[in-house]
Scaffold this motif. Structure first.
Motif: not given
Ligand code: GLY
Ligand code: AMP
Length: 427
Positions: A214, A216, A228, A271, A288, A290, A292-295
């Protein structure tokens, strides 16, 4: 069957898009969803907010939802999964106690210490004078983290002592992040390459997903503030089979087992944000609970298996017989963000896209968008995740940047170097 996805970001659009493809699924609801999910055929947006847990439970009961998947961390930290379980509804995600791995940095650092999971040296502070003293003793660069959830913005990598002091002051004195910043974790600065390593866990068994990386920082060359996430690609070339095994042995298994030892079963996506140094030593930057966003977007763009089938098995504590199959290609996502993101994004601008580019090799996942009168408008900081795959990362990258040429909205910003680090290393 019917699935319900909670969330409104790019991650949830990608989850809904993938789940919709399952032959087992007749309908996908997304609460509240975004302009992208509103445009999908088998997907319906439901006007219930991510933290309106009682309404979500009522909806899931009324519609006889077969499985609910929680995208973002905030409802997890508020106990949405506990509420669904109490109401005998099938759900995939960690309980409130398990979600503390993400919702409190202090909790996760203490947990890692207790279970000997490699991580950076740290101390936690609530008192500003003690925090200043520690910074003076340790010197810079040093990393200041708000203890609680701050949408990826609660971490300051301070290159100088005054910067570190300012970060502490803004959290402990000026309450920049409210309660989330009432405690700060001050951490040793680590150097290396970052990897996002995500697994699914059913409480006992673990199913690793494809690796990813990612970006950041807001700006090219990793400059500007943390966000994010401005883009990602999968797989992460640095994660060789050997490194994969080390990560599983040193981080993932000890975490799931450690939680169990502490009396908390972990079910959901886990994560691990990892820093890998030149000698392939691993340190855990964060957990995390959950995806990832955008992963999620490049990872799911490569997934060949039926995600819904696997999630259903996981919610029945039965993933040990499943394996995730991946396309050999590389996939990349470039985030288009609105003007002024990550501070106070300017929104409500129309998005123009001269091409309908959604196909097997490319897809535009929406995040902060809404559909109004057949037009798409910006509604948040991260707006679109332009996703493409190709036989090589280079090809995927070229495809994605080609697509961006057709997309326009006022003040649109995006990084022009997503994937570049891996390409420079010859991957
Ligand atoms: N891209 C990092 C996150 O979802 O925490
Ligand atoms: P976190 O939310 O803890 O993952 O932190 C957000 C980002 O800050 C990470 O993805 C890293 O880029 C950076 N970061 C966090 N902790 C450290 C550290 N100890 N050393 C260097 N960079 C860090």
């Amino acid at each position: 069957m019917k699935a319900l996805i909670i969330g409104n970001g790019g991650r949830e659009h990608a989850l809904a898009w993938k789940i919709e493809q399952s032959p087992l699924v007749e309908k996908v609801f997304v609460a509240p969803g975004n302009g992208g999910t509103a445009l999908e055929k088998k997907i319906e947006n439901i006007d219930i907010g991510i933290n309106d847990i009682n309404k979500l439970v009522l909806f899931a009961k009324k519609e006889k939802i077969d499985l609910t998947i929680i995208g973002p961390e905030v409802p997890l930290s508020k106990g949405i999964v506990d509420k669904f379980i109490e109401n005998k509804l099938k759900v995939f995600g960690p309980t409130k106690l398990a979600a503390q791995l993400e919702s409190s940095k202090d909790f996760s650092k203490k947990f890692m210490e207790r279970h000997k999971i490699p991580t950076a040296k740290y101390k936690t502070f609530t008192n500003i004078k003690d925090a200043h003293k520690y910074i003076n003793e340790e010197g810079a660069p040093i990393v200041i983290k708000a203890d609680g959830l701050a949408a990826g913005k609660g971490v300051v990598v301070a290159m100088t002592i005054p910067e570190a002091m300012d970060a502490v002051d803004s959290m402990l004195e000026d309450n920049l992040f409210g309660d989330a910043g009432a405690r700060v974790v001050i951490e040793e600065f680590l150097i290396g390459e970052e990897v996002s390593f995500i697994v699914m866990c059913d409480g006992n068994s673990i199913l690793p997903l494809a690796s990813s990386q990612d970006y950041k920082r807001l700006l090219d060359l990793d400059l500007g503030p943390n966000t994010g996430g401005m883009g990602a690609y999968s797989p992460a070339p640095i994660v060789t089979q050997k490194l994969h095994k080390i990560i599983m042995d040193e981080v993932i298994h000890p975490t799931i087992e450690g939680m169990k030892k502490d009396g908390v079963e972990f079910t959901g996506f886990l994560y691990a944000g990892l820093m890998i140094d030149k000698e392939n030593n691993i340190k855990t930057l964060e957990f995390n609970c959950r995806m990832g966003d955008p992963e999620t977007q490049p990872i799911l763009f490569r997934l060949k298996s039926d995600l819904f089938e696997i999630l259903l098995a996981a919610s029945n504590k039965n993933i040990k017989d499943y394996e995730a199959k991946w396309d050999n290609s590389s996939a990349i996502t470039i985030v288009c963000a609105s003007e002024n993101y990550p501070n106070q994004p300017k929104i409500n601008d129309e998005i123009f896209n001269n091409n309908n580019n959604n196909n097997n090799n490319s897809y535009i996942f929406h995040a902060g968008t809404a559909l109004k009168n057949n037009k798409i408008y910006t509604t948040g900081g991260r707006v679109l995740g332009v996703t493409a795959k190709g036989d090589s990362l280079k090809l995927a990258q070229e495809r994605a940047y080609d697509l961006i040429k057709d997309i326009k909205f006022k003040g649109m910003q995006y990084r022009t170097d997503i994937g570049q680090k891996a390409l420079k290393k010859g991957h």
